[in-house]
Design a protein around this motif. Structure first.
Motif, PDB file in Angstrom:
ATOM      1  N   GLN A  18      -4.471  -8.894   4.780  1.00  0.00           N
ATOM      2  CA  GLN A  18      -4.539  -8.578   3.352  1.00  0.00           C
ATOM      3  C   GLN A  18      -5.216  -7.239   3.085  1.00  0.00           C
ATOM      4  O   GLN A  18      -4.796  -6.507   2.182  1.00  0.00           O
ATOM      5  CB  GLN A  18      -5.272  -9.688   2.604  1.00  0.00           C
ATOM      6  N   SER A  19      -6.235  -6.892   3.864  1.00  0.00           N
ATOM      7  CA  SER A  19      -6.911  -5.611   3.632  1.00  0.00           C
ATOM      8  C   SER A  19      -5.954  -4.440   3.854  1.00  0.00           C
ATOM      9  O   SER A  19      -5.962  -3.467   3.103  1.00  0.00           O
ATOM     10  CB  SER A  19      -8.146  -5.480   4.522  1.00  0.00           C
ATOM     11  N   HIS A  20      -5.087  -4.557   4.846  1.00  0.00           N
ATOM     12  CA  HIS A  20      -4.111  -3.490   5.094  1.00  0.00           C
ATOM     13  C   HIS A  20      -3.001  -3.500   4.044  1.00  0.00           C
ATOM     14  O   HIS A  20      -2.470  -2.437   3.696  1.00  0.00           O
ATOM     15  CB  HIS A  20      -3.548  -3.598   6.508  1.00  0.00           C
ATOM     16  N   ILE A  21      -2.663  -4.653   3.536  1.00  0.00           N
ATOM     17  CA  ILE A  21      -1.667  -4.732   2.458  1.00  0.00           C
ATOM     18  C   ILE A  21      -2.224  -4.051   1.207  1.00  0.00           C
ATOM     19  O   ILE A  21      -1.513  -3.296   0.533  1.00  0.00           O
ATOM     20  CB  ILE A  21      -1.267  -6.192   2.183  1.00  0.00           C
ATOM     21  N   ARG A  22      -3.486  -4.290   0.907  1.00  0.00           N
ATOM     22  CA  ARG A  22      -4.109  -3.648  -0.266  1.00  0.00           C
ATOM     23  C   ARG A  22      -4.098  -2.120  -0.124  1.00  0.00           C
ATOM     24  O   ARG A  22      -3.795  -1.402  -1.080  1.00  0.00           O
ATOM     25  CB  ARG A  22      -5.529  -4.157  -0.454  1.00  0.00           C
ATOM     26  N   VAL A  23      -4.427  -1.627   1.050  1.00  0.00           N
ATOM     27  CA  VAL A  23      -4.409  -0.176   1.289  1.00  0.00           C
ATOM     28  C   VAL A  23      -2.992   0.357   1.107  1.00  0.00           C
ATOM     29  O   VAL A  23      -2.789   1.402   0.469  1.00  0.00           O
ATOM     30  CB  VAL A  23      -4.954   0.167   2.695  1.00  0.00           C
ATOM     31  N   ALA A  24      -2.012  -0.341   1.636  1.00  0.00           N
ATOM     32  CA  ALA A  24      -0.616   0.093   1.499  1.00  0.00           C
ATOM     33  C   ALA A  24      -0.210   0.164   0.028  1.00  0.00           C
ATOM     34  O   ALA A  24       0.456   1.116  -0.396  1.00  0.00           O
ATOM     35  CB  ALA A  24       0.305  -0.848   2.271  1.00  0.00           C
ATOM     36  N   LEU A  25      -0.614  -0.828  -0.751  1.00  0.00           N
ATOM     37  CA  LEU A  25      -0.304  -0.823  -2.181  1.00  0.00           C
ATOM     38  C   LEU A  25      -0.991   0.347  -2.881  1.00  0.00           C
ATOM     39  O   LEU A  25      -0.389   1.003  -3.739  1.00  0.00           O
ATOM     40  CB  LEU A  25      -0.717  -2.147  -2.827  1.00  0.00           C
ATOM     41  N   GLU A  26      -2.238   0.617  -2.511  1.00  0.00           N
ATOM     42  CA  GLU A  26      -2.971   1.742  -3.100  1.00  0.00           C
ATOM     43  C   GLU A  26      -2.315   3.077  -2.753  1.00  0.00           C
ATOM     44  O   GLU A  26      -2.383   4.029  -3.536  1.00  0.00           O
ATOM     45  CB  GLU A  26      -4.426   1.740  -2.623  1.00  0.00           C
ATOM     46  N   LEU A  27      -1.670   3.145  -1.597  1.00  0.00           N
ATOM     47  CA  LEU A  27      -0.992   4.370  -1.177  1.00  0.00           C
ATOM     48  C   LEU A  27       0.402   4.514  -1.775  1.00  0.00           C
ATOM     49  O   LEU A  27       1.096   5.504  -1.523  1.00  0.00           O
ATOM     50  CB  LEU A  27      -0.918   4.435   0.356  1.00  0.00           C
ATOM     51  N   GLY A  28       0.819   3.514  -2.558  1.00  0.00           N
ATOM     52  CA  GLY A  28       2.083   3.630  -3.275  1.00  0.00           C
ATOM     53  C   GLY A  28       3.235   2.801  -2.761  1.00  0.00           C
ATOM     54  O   GLY A  28       4.341   2.882  -3.305  1.00  0.00           O
ATOM     55  N   LEU A  29       3.036   2.014  -1.714  1.00  0.00           N
ATOM     56  CA  LEU A  29       4.126   1.153  -1.255  1.00  0.00           C
ATOM     57  C   LEU A  29       4.329   0.018  -2.260  1.00  0.00           C
ATOM     58  O   LEU A  29       3.383  -0.414  -2.914  1.00  0.00           O
ATOM     59  CB  LEU A  29       3.813   0.564   0.123  1.00  0.00           C
ATOM     60  N   THR A  30       5.540  -0.449  -2.357  1.00  0.00           N
ATOM     61  CA  THR A  30       5.834  -1.554  -3.267  1.00  0.00           C
ATOM     62  C   THR A  30       5.707  -2.879  -2.519  1.00  0.00           C
ATOM     63  O   THR A  30       5.831  -2.914  -1.283  1.00  0.00           O
ATOM     64  CB  THR A  30       7.262  -1.442  -3.832  1.00  0.00           C
ATOM     65  N   PRO A  31       5.504  -3.972  -3.245  1.00  0.00           N
ATOM     66  CA  PRO A  31       5.477  -5.285  -2.603  1.00  0.00           C
ATOM     67  C   PRO A  31       6.763  -5.578  -1.827  1.00  0.00           C
ATOM     68  O   PRO A  31       6.729  -6.192  -0.768  1.00  0.00           O
ATOM     69  CB  PRO A  31       5.300  -6.255  -3.767  1.00  0.00           C
ATOM     70  N   THR A  32       7.885  -5.100  -2.328  1.00  0.00           N
ATOM     71  CA  THR A  32       9.164  -5.312  -1.636  1.00  0.00           C
ATOM     72  C   THR A  32       9.186  -4.577  -0.306  1.00  0.00           C
ATOM     73  O   THR A  32       9.639  -5.124   0.700  1.00  0.00           O
ATOM     74  CB  THR A  32      10.339  -4.850  -2.516  1.00  0.00           C
TER      75      THR A  32
END
Length: 100
Positions: A18-32
């Motif tokens: 989850q911590s890496h998912i949060r970073v990815a979202l902050e960097l602009g990746l979409t949930p999809t």
């Protein structure tokens, strides 16, 4: 995304994924996009690894009922290939019946 997939494959703790998912979202990746990356783990690492990544993703993006998507390959005639469990039911309903 590579870290997310790697952590899912290694069956890391839910919080770590989850911590890496949060970073990815902050960097602009979409949930999809994140879900598509996690889907990559399924063929090689199996369903358990995939489920770990999927559950971590669901909790972070607060998505109830999020489902992986699989595009159906169209055969030479433009009709979907009869592969996968979803098509099996529709294929049997459309199959010609014998009059014998």
């Amino acid at each position: 995304m590579i870290f997310i997939v790697s952590l899912a494959v290694m069956r890391a703790s839910n919080g770590h994924i989850q911590s890496h998912i949060r970073v990815a979202l902050e960097l602009g990746l979409t949930p999809t996009e994140i879900l598509e990356a996690i889907e990559i783990s399924l063929p090689e690492a199996g369903i358990v690894a995939f489920q770990a990544g999927l559950e971590a993703s669901r909790e972070v993006v607060d998505a109830d009922g999020i489902e992986p998507t699989v595009k159906v390959h169209e055969g030479a005639r433009g009709a979907p290939e009869q592969t996968g469990h979803r098509l099996a039911a529709s294929a049997s309903a459309e199959a010609p019946t014998s009059t014998r």
